[in-house]
Motif scaffolding. Sequence first.
Motif, PDB file in Angstrom:
ATOM      1  N   GLY A   1      40.020  68.487  60.493  1.00 57.97           N
ATOM      2  CA  GLY A   1      38.561  68.567  60.599  1.00 57.97           C
ATOM      3  C   GLY A   1      38.098  69.489  61.718  1.00 57.97           C
ATOM      4  O   GLY A   1      37.020  69.306  62.283  1.00 57.97           O
ATOM      5  N   ILE A   2      38.936  70.465  62.045  1.00 58.39           N
ATOM      6  CA  ILE A   2      38.564  71.456  63.062  1.00 58.39           C
ATOM      7  C   ILE A   2      38.699  72.848  62.449  1.00 58.39           C
ATOM      8  O   ILE A   2      39.324  73.023  61.400  1.00 58.39           O
ATOM      9  CB  ILE A   2      39.449  71.351  64.328  1.00 58.39           C
ATOM     10  CG1 ILE A   2      40.930  71.602  63.993  1.00 58.39           C
ATOM     11  CG2 ILE A   2      39.251  70.014  65.016  1.00 58.39           C
ATOM     12  CD1 ILE A   2      41.840  71.649  65.204  1.00 58.39           C
ATOM     13  N   GLY A   3      38.149  73.847  63.109  1.00 52.78           N
ATOM     14  CA  GLY A   3      38.282  75.221  62.646  1.00 52.78           C
ATOM     15  C   GLY A   3      39.652  75.772  62.970  1.00 52.78           C
ATOM     16  O   GLY A   3      40.318  75.315  63.897  1.00 52.78           O
ATOM     17  N   ARG A   4      40.055  76.768  62.199  1.00 54.33           N
ATOM     18  CA  ARG A   4      41.351  77.401  62.449  1.00 54.33           C
ATOM     19  C   ARG A   4      41.410  78.022  63.838  1.00 54.33           C
ATOM     20  O   ARG A   4      42.434  77.944  64.521  1.00 54.33           O
ATOM     21  CB  ARG A   4      41.623  78.478  61.398  1.00 54.33           C
ATOM     22  CG  ARG A   4      42.436  77.975  60.264  1.00 54.33           C
ATOM     23  CD  ARG A   4      42.943  79.056  59.333  1.00 54.33           C
ATOM     24  NE  ARG A   4      42.742  80.403  59.802  1.00 54.33           N
ATOM     25  CZ  ARG A   4      42.482  81.434  59.021  1.00 54.33           C
ATOM     26  NH1 ARG A   4      42.388  81.283  57.738  1.00 54.33           N
ATOM     27  NH2 ARG A   4      42.324  82.650  59.521  1.00 54.33           N
ATOM     28  N   ALA A   5      40.323  78.628  64.258  1.00 55.19           N
ATOM     29  CA  ALA A   5      40.298  79.251  65.590  1.00 55.19           C
ATOM     30  C   ALA A   5      40.545  78.200  66.672  1.00 55.19           C
ATOM     31  O   ALA A   5      41.272  78.451  67.639  1.00 55.19           O
ATOM     32  CB  ALA A   5      38.975  79.964  65.826  1.00 55.19           C
ATOM     33  N   THR A   6      39.961  77.043  66.500  1.00 61.78           N
ATOM     34  CA  THR A   6      40.179  75.952  67.461  1.00 61.78           C
ATOM     35  C   THR A   6      41.638  75.515  67.438  1.00 61.78           C
ATOM     36  O   THR A   6      42.250  75.307  68.496  1.00 61.78           O
ATOM     37  CB  THR A   6      39.263  74.759  67.143  1.00 61.78           C
ATOM     38  OG1 THR A   6      37.907  75.194  67.213  1.00 61.78           O
ATOM     39  CG2 THR A   6      39.492  73.608  68.099  1.00 61.78           C
ATOM     40  N   LEU A   7      42.192  75.385  66.256  1.00 62.88           N
ATOM     41  CA  LEU A   7      43.596  74.984  66.137  1.00 62.88           C
ATOM     42  C   LEU A   7      44.510  75.966  66.872  1.00 62.88           C
ATOM     43  O   LEU A   7      45.427  75.560  67.590  1.00 62.88           O
ATOM     44  CB  LEU A   7      43.998  74.881  64.666  1.00 62.88           C
ATOM     45  CG  LEU A   7      45.458  74.513  64.392  1.00 62.88           C
ATOM     46  CD1 LEU A   7      45.822  73.175  65.033  1.00 62.88           C
ATOM     47  CD2 LEU A   7      45.704  74.477  62.884  1.00 62.88           C
ATOM     48  N   TYR A   8      44.233  77.255  66.725  1.00 64.49           N
ATOM     49  CA  TYR A   8      45.065  78.268  67.388  1.00 64.49           C
ATOM     50  C   TYR A   8      44.922  78.241  68.910  1.00 64.49           C
ATOM     51  O   TYR A   8      45.793  78.749  69.621  1.00 64.49           O
ATOM     52  CB  TYR A   8      44.770  79.668  66.842  1.00 64.49           C
ATOM     53  CG  TYR A   8      45.451  79.930  65.520  1.00 64.49           C
ATOM     54  CD1 TYR A   8      46.830  80.122  65.464  1.00 64.49           C
ATOM     55  CD2 TYR A   8      44.726  79.969  64.336  1.00 64.49           C
ATOM     56  CE1 TYR A   8      47.474  80.360  64.257  1.00 64.49           C
ATOM     57  CE2 TYR A   8      45.359  80.207  63.123  1.00 64.49           C
ATOM     58  CZ  TYR A   8      46.735  80.400  63.088  1.00 64.49           C
ATOM     59  OH  TYR A   8      47.367  80.634  61.887  1.00 64.49           O
ATOM     60  N   LYS A   9      43.876  77.629  69.421  1.00 59.39           N
ATOM     61  CA  LYS A   9      43.756  77.461  70.874  1.00 59.39           C
ATOM     62  C   LYS A   9      44.764  76.424  71.377  1.00 59.39           C
ATOM     63  O   LYS A   9      45.136  76.431  72.542  1.00 59.39           O
ATOM     64  CB  LYS A   9      42.337  77.022  71.253  1.00 59.39           C
ATOM     65  CG  LYS A   9      41.315  78.122  71.088  1.00 59.39           C
ATOM     66  CD  LYS A   9      39.939  77.633  71.472  1.00 59.39           C
ATOM     67  CE  LYS A   9      38.908  78.729  71.251  1.00 59.39           C
ATOM     68  NZ  LYS A   9      37.556  78.278  71.566  1.00 59.39           N
ATOM     69  N   TYR A  10      45.169  75.538  70.486  1.00 63.28           N
ATOM     70  CA  TYR A  10      46.120  74.481  70.848  1.00 63.28           C
ATOM     71  C   TYR A  10      47.571  74.867  70.554  1.00 63.28           C
ATOM     72  O   TYR A  10      48.464  74.564  71.340  1.00 63.28           O
ATOM     73  CB  TYR A  10      45.774  73.195  70.087  1.00 63.28           C
ATOM     74  CG  TYR A  10      44.546  72.499  70.593  1.00 63.28           C
ATOM     75  CD1 TYR A  10      44.643  71.475  71.529  1.00 63.28           C
ATOM     76  CD2 TYR A  10      43.281  72.870  70.154  1.00 63.28           C
ATOM     77  CE1 TYR A  10      43.511  70.830  72.001  1.00 63.28           C
ATOM     78  CE2 TYR A  10      42.142  72.239  70.623  1.00 63.28           C
ATOM     79  CZ  TYR A  10      42.261  71.215  71.551  1.00 63.28           C
ATOM     80  OH  TYR A  10      41.140  70.596  72.022  1.00 63.28           O
ATOM     81  N   PHE A  11      47.799  75.493  69.386  1.00 60.49           N
ATOM     82  CA  PHE A  11      49.160  75.791  68.936  1.00 60.49           C
ATOM     83  C   PHE A  11      49.198  77.136  68.214  1.00 60.49           C
ATOM     84  O   PHE A  11      48.299  77.433  67.430  1.00 60.49           O
ATOM     85  CB  PHE A  11      49.661  74.713  67.962  1.00 60.49           C
ATOM     86  CG  PHE A  11      49.734  73.342  68.559  1.00 60.49           C
ATOM     87  CD1 PHE A  11      50.814  72.975  69.353  1.00 60.49           C
ATOM     88  CD2 PHE A  11      48.736  72.408  68.323  1.00 60.49           C
ATOM     89  CE1 PHE A  11      50.893  71.708  69.901  1.00 60.49           C
ATOM     90  CE2 PHE A  11      48.803  71.139  68.864  1.00 60.49           C
ATOM     91  CZ  PHE A  11      49.885  70.788  69.660  1.00 60.49           C
ATOM     92  N   PRO A  12      50.279  77.917  68.415  1.00 64.81           N
ATOM     93  CA  PRO A  12      50.361  79.208  67.735  1.00 64.81           C
ATOM     94  C   PRO A  12      50.834  79.127  66.274  1.00 64.81           C
ATOM     95  O   PRO A  12      50.575  80.030  65.493  1.00 64.81           O
ATOM     96  CB  PRO A  12      51.374  79.992  68.577  1.00 64.81           C
ATOM     97  CG  PRO A  12      52.219  78.953  69.215  1.00 64.81           C
ATOM     98  CD  PRO A  12      51.316  77.755  69.424  1.00 64.81           C
ATOM     99  N   ASP A  13      51.577  78.038  65.933  1.00 65.15           N
ATOM    100  CA  ASP A  13      52.102  77.935  64.574  1.00 65.15           C
ATOM    101  C   ASP A  13      52.523  76.497  64.262  1.00 65.15           C
ATOM    102  O   ASP A  13      52.510  75.628  65.143  1.00 65.15           O
ATOM    103  CB  ASP A  13      53.277  78.894  64.367  1.00 65.15           C
ATOM    104  CG  ASP A  13      54.362  78.730  65.426  1.00 65.15           C
ATOM    105  OD1 ASP A  13      54.601  77.597  65.881  1.00 65.15           O
ATOM    106  OD2 ASP A  13      54.971  79.751  65.793  1.00 65.15           O
ATOM    107  N   VAL A  14      52.895  76.271  63.019  1.00 63.21           N
ATOM    108  CA  VAL A  14      53.276  74.930  62.561  1.00 63.21           C
ATOM    109  C   VAL A  14      54.509  74.434  63.312  1.00 63.21           C
ATOM    110  O   VAL A  14      54.578  73.264  63.713  1.00 63.21           O
ATOM    111  CB  VAL A  14      53.543  74.928  61.030  1.00 63.21           C
ATOM    112  CG1 VAL A  14      54.021  73.558  60.569  1.00 63.21           C
ATOM    113  CG2 VAL A  14      52.296  75.343  60.260  1.00 63.21           C
ATOM    114  N   GLU A  15      55.471  75.322  63.522  1.00 65.42           N
ATOM    115  CA  GLU A  15      56.700  74.929  64.207  1.00 65.42           C
ATOM    116  C   GLU A  15      56.412  74.404  65.620  1.00 65.42           C
ATOM    117  O   GLU A  15      56.996  73.414  66.049  1.00 65.42           O
ATOM    118  CB  GLU A  15      57.690  76.106  64.265  1.00 65.42           C
ATOM    119  CG  GLU A  15      58.322  76.435  62.939  1.00 65.42           C
ATOM    120  CD  GLU A  15      57.458  77.323  62.041  1.00 65.42           C
ATOM    121  OE1 GLU A  15      56.390  77.817  62.501  1.00 65.42           O
ATOM    122  OE2 GLU A  15      57.829  77.508  60.868  1.00 65.42           O
TER     123      GLU A  15
END
Length: 191
Positions: free
Chosen positions: A46-60
């Motif tokens: 329930g967050i934006g992709r840009a926000t997610l990338y602030k936390y983690f660079p990838d799934v791994e």
Amino acid sequence: MPKLWNETIEEHRRAVRDAVLAATVALVAEQGLRGVTMSRIAEETGIGRATLYKYFPDVESIMVAWHERQITGHLHELAGLRDGPGGAGERLAAVLEAYAFIQHRRHGHGAELSALLHRGEHVVHAERHLHGFVRDLLAEAAAAGEVRDDVAPDELATYCLHALAAAGGLPSQAAVRRLVAVTVAGLSPSS
């Protein structure tokens, strides 16, 4: 910034991180590591992709963060048993049984995920830490006459941890308990 504001921001970041970890683990369990995208994780969380990338660079990296958290939890669980009530031999048996069941649950990762999760420095550090506290507990139990003293505690710790790692391939909890019984029997004091 006021302290309350900083605490609120930190709490929010922690909540987002927790949600990302939970969503990723669920998606990977359902679709496999290669079947999960950052877009899908962002959507599920329930967050934006840009926000997610602030936390983690990838799934791994998300899965590695989740695994570090799991390992920390396992070490706390085992340390609690080590430091609990009872004689050294009883506490040792409790730690070894809990470790065997952790290994048994770990078996469900699958080869690809296991290869990713178990190659990091966090795993090496955790293994050293675990070996050290099992060794120290064995030394305490040997001094109390509860386990054999004809083999160095360091060697016995290696024996125990390697033997119980086999619990990952066992088909049932009953089989895990039998493996623990055999391992603990190998620690009996010499006659």
